[in-house]
Design a protein around this motif. Sequence first.
Motif, PDB file in Angstrom:
ATOM      1  N   ARG A  97       0.810  -1.214   0.000  1.00  0.00           N
ATOM      2  CA  ARG A  97       0.000   0.000   0.000  1.00  0.00           C
ATOM      3  C   ARG A  97       0.846   1.267   0.000  1.00  0.00           C
ATOM      4  O   ARG A  97       0.427   2.290  -0.509  1.00  0.00           O
ATOM      5  N   HIS A  98       2.050   1.187   0.577  1.00  0.00           N
ATOM      6  CA  HIS A  98       2.747   2.434   0.863  1.00  0.00           C
ATOM      7  C   HIS A  98       4.073   2.605   0.124  1.00  0.00           C
ATOM      8  O   HIS A  98       4.719   3.618   0.272  1.00  0.00           O
ATOM      9  N   LEU A 121      -6.117  -6.083  -9.599  1.00  0.00           N
ATOM     10  CA  LEU A 121      -6.899  -5.897  -8.379  1.00  0.00           C
ATOM     11  C   LEU A 121      -6.263  -4.832  -7.490  1.00  0.00           C
ATOM     12  O   LEU A 121      -5.036  -4.732  -7.398  1.00  0.00           O
ATOM     13  N   ASP A 122      -7.102  -4.071  -6.838  1.00  0.00           N
ATOM     14  CA  ASP A 122      -6.644  -3.001  -5.949  1.00  0.00           C
ATOM     15  C   ASP A 122      -6.464  -3.564  -4.542  1.00  0.00           C
ATOM     16  O   ASP A 122      -7.430  -3.916  -3.873  1.00  0.00           O
ATOM     17  N   THR A 123      -5.220  -3.667  -4.106  1.00  0.00           N
ATOM     18  CA  THR A 123      -4.937  -4.198  -2.767  1.00  0.00           C
ATOM     19  C   THR A 123      -4.675  -3.086  -1.755  1.00  0.00           C
ATOM     20  O   THR A 123      -4.184  -3.351  -0.659  1.00  0.00           O
ATOM     21  N   SER A 124      -4.984  -1.854  -2.133  1.00  0.00           N
ATOM     22  CA  SER A 124      -4.736  -0.740  -1.213  1.00  0.00           C
ATOM     23  C   SER A 124      -5.822  -0.638  -0.142  1.00  0.00           C
ATOM     24  O   SER A 124      -5.702   0.136   0.796  1.00  0.00           O
ATOM     25  N   THR A 154      -7.187  -9.375  -0.498  1.00  0.00           N
ATOM     26  CA  THR A 154      -5.875  -9.848  -0.061  1.00  0.00           C
ATOM     27  C   THR A 154      -5.360 -10.848  -1.089  1.00  0.00           C
ATOM     28  O   THR A 154      -6.077 -11.785  -1.453  1.00  0.00           O
ATOM     29  N   ILE A 155      -4.138 -10.620  -1.566  1.00  0.00           N
ATOM     30  CA  ILE A 155      -3.512 -11.555  -2.508  1.00  0.00           C
ATOM     31  C   ILE A 155      -2.271 -12.125  -1.836  1.00  0.00           C
ATOM     32  O   ILE A 155      -1.358 -11.385  -1.472  1.00  0.00           O
ATOM     33  N   ASP A 156      -2.251 -13.425  -1.649  1.00  0.00           N
ATOM     34  CA  ASP A 156      -1.070 -14.050  -1.059  1.00  0.00           C
ATOM     35  C   ASP A 156       0.118 -13.946  -2.011  1.00  0.00           C
ATOM     36  O   ASP A 156      -0.047 -13.763  -3.223  1.00  0.00           O
ATOM     37  N   ASN A 157       1.309 -14.060  -1.450  1.00  0.00           N
ATOM     38  CA  ASN A 157       2.489 -14.144  -2.300  1.00  0.00           C
ATOM     39  C   ASN A 157       2.373 -15.355  -3.226  1.00  0.00           C
ATOM     40  O   ASN A 157       1.852 -16.402  -2.841  1.00  0.00           O
ATOM     41  N   ILE A 158       2.863 -15.202  -4.447  1.00  0.00           N
ATOM     42  CA  ILE A 158       2.717 -16.248  -5.460  1.00  0.00           C
ATOM     43  C   ILE A 158       3.718 -17.370  -5.220  1.00  0.00           C
ATOM     44  O   ILE A 158       4.877 -17.125  -4.885  1.00  0.00           O
TER      45      ILE A 158
END
Length: 641
Positions: free
Chosen positions: A13-14, A249-252, A257-261
């Motif tokens: 996010r940051h 997808l907006d994860t901000s 939530t998207i896990d690490n691939i």
Amino acid sequence: MPKGRQSDAYLQRHTSTIIPGLWPSHQFLAPNEYPPEVIGIYSYLLRCYDNEHFAKFFYYGVKPNAQTKDFLAYLNDCERTLSDKNQVDIERCMIVNRLRQYLEQNREQFQSILNRIQEYLHLYMSENLTVTSPQTVAELQQQGEQQNECALALDQVYRMRRFQFYADSEVRKKINLIDLQSWISSHLQLFLCNIPQSPAHEQLTQQLKILINNSFFIIQHPSPPIATHSTTTKEPVTAKIHCRILSLLDTSTTQITIDNITPIVRVLPTPNQPEETLQVYPQQPLTWETFTLTTALNNRRNFNCAKISKIIFRQLPDRSEKQKVSKEIKPHYAPLVYCIDFNIVVTVHFPDGFSSIQHSLTVQSAPFGIVSNTSQDGDLFAKVFIQDLKSWRSVVPTSNLGIPSLMTADLTIDEIVNCIRRYFIHQTGINPKSWVIPYIAKMLNTDCHNKSGSIENLCQASLAKILGQINFIAEHPVLSLFHSDGLFLGLCDSNTVDNILHQVHELYKVSVCAIRLSELSRMKNVKDIGVRANLIESGSTNPRYYAFDGAKLSCMLGVFIIRILLGEAARFENILTTVDAKDHNLLDHTANYANLYDSEKLRLICPYRERYLSLWECPHNEENNELNDPDSSLPSGLSPV
């Protein structure tokens, strides 16, 4: 949520990598997409391509308000860096001279090209989503189907453009990634609001999963397509492969939530080979990074991207006891065709305490090859090329989740030839001359005539040679400029060349030569590729054949250019510029083309004054009246020029 996961989400996010400007942003989103205006002898200035010696040296790109004079100044800067320390600089110098000459004589035309490219950039990087917001659940579902169709078409275009040049007018792309991201973000909010309260929430949940599937794109498929793994005597065994996957997808926010691939590298099965017998190699998890791009409206857009730059071959714990105890049996990684499966888990969090939805999906990369040494490159790349073509040519959605599946219709020679033509443009940045593609089609049709078996198997050997010759031109980009100008015939039939040389010689009674690539039918393998010359001397009736010294090709081409202009290569002063029988201008003075590549700098760094410097690997034997093989590699001798 575990602390580690919170940390990852915070970073997404940051922190962000800023990509300023339209051209760099476009290159990030679509590295293989170019307008037709980029194709031409100037293409090396405008597009990125894989060539360690020339790509970074010549690439300038398209900056805002770009002017022809900027490119001329850049070429002058490039020239100042050249030296006589390595022969690559000789080839670079010839390219600088030719491009500078072109720009100086075509200032307005090139400026018009730059302006059209700028217009294309604004169109591609625009925000033109014109779809109205759905007012009912039925409209949302209908738009979801349209969105799925657009996303599948866009994914197919990315795969098509990996090896081949396609203009926008030739593909069925209906939307760009910027607008698709907007569309997906808008629909996601509607799903979040409607699923908890709609009687049709199960059906909407299925639509939501399709939306998630449509939110991930591989924007850079495995590159290079053939990589050499490290020695098997030292663990871990690795290979350098670059691949990038993008999320829309907006994860901000806390809604997604998207896990690490977790990437999985696996061997692609050959026909009739059960997949369960093939090795798979789990890789290190990939983290998502945020990149901020610039749109045509000068707005900022964030995209999450994960990239892989190295694959690791780890032996699985369940390998056989025989392998464990035997020191002689080594793991076998090559030559094989692989792909990468990106396994992704997305969690959607609903408001008001409604249960979260977790969805798992797999995005499969295009195929690539792993070799243990470069001698395996040619044959394996032909297999990768065919596998790649088959992986996208008939992609259709067949499941209720919009997941693409493959149709299994056999390839045709016309399809393969068309893809070779597009690969030629993709690799060299120019269009092939009129005789090149018919010659290739003739060779492949000969392979398959009155023979049983799949076309790709019957054409395998010839395809490896053809692709190898195209790659050879791309590795020596001055050859593509020679080909565009008419100094170099490229891929052609040596017998046809000889027939035309005879006709021209009889008509004009002068020595005449033709410069070409190795004859495909006489090549044993890709190693035999080289630059050849056919020559009929004045007063002679039989053609003689020569091969430029391949180990010093850049240097020898420079020496050839200078000796032509100094009058020290009288036998080669007339050149065949075409093998198209319809062309009435078959013959020209070689010096007319050599002048395009000459400069004071070239003569300063090129060792053309060396008295006994031989250009050729297979020179003319004055004492032998027999025809020498036009595509052999005999011991070196004195240069005939």
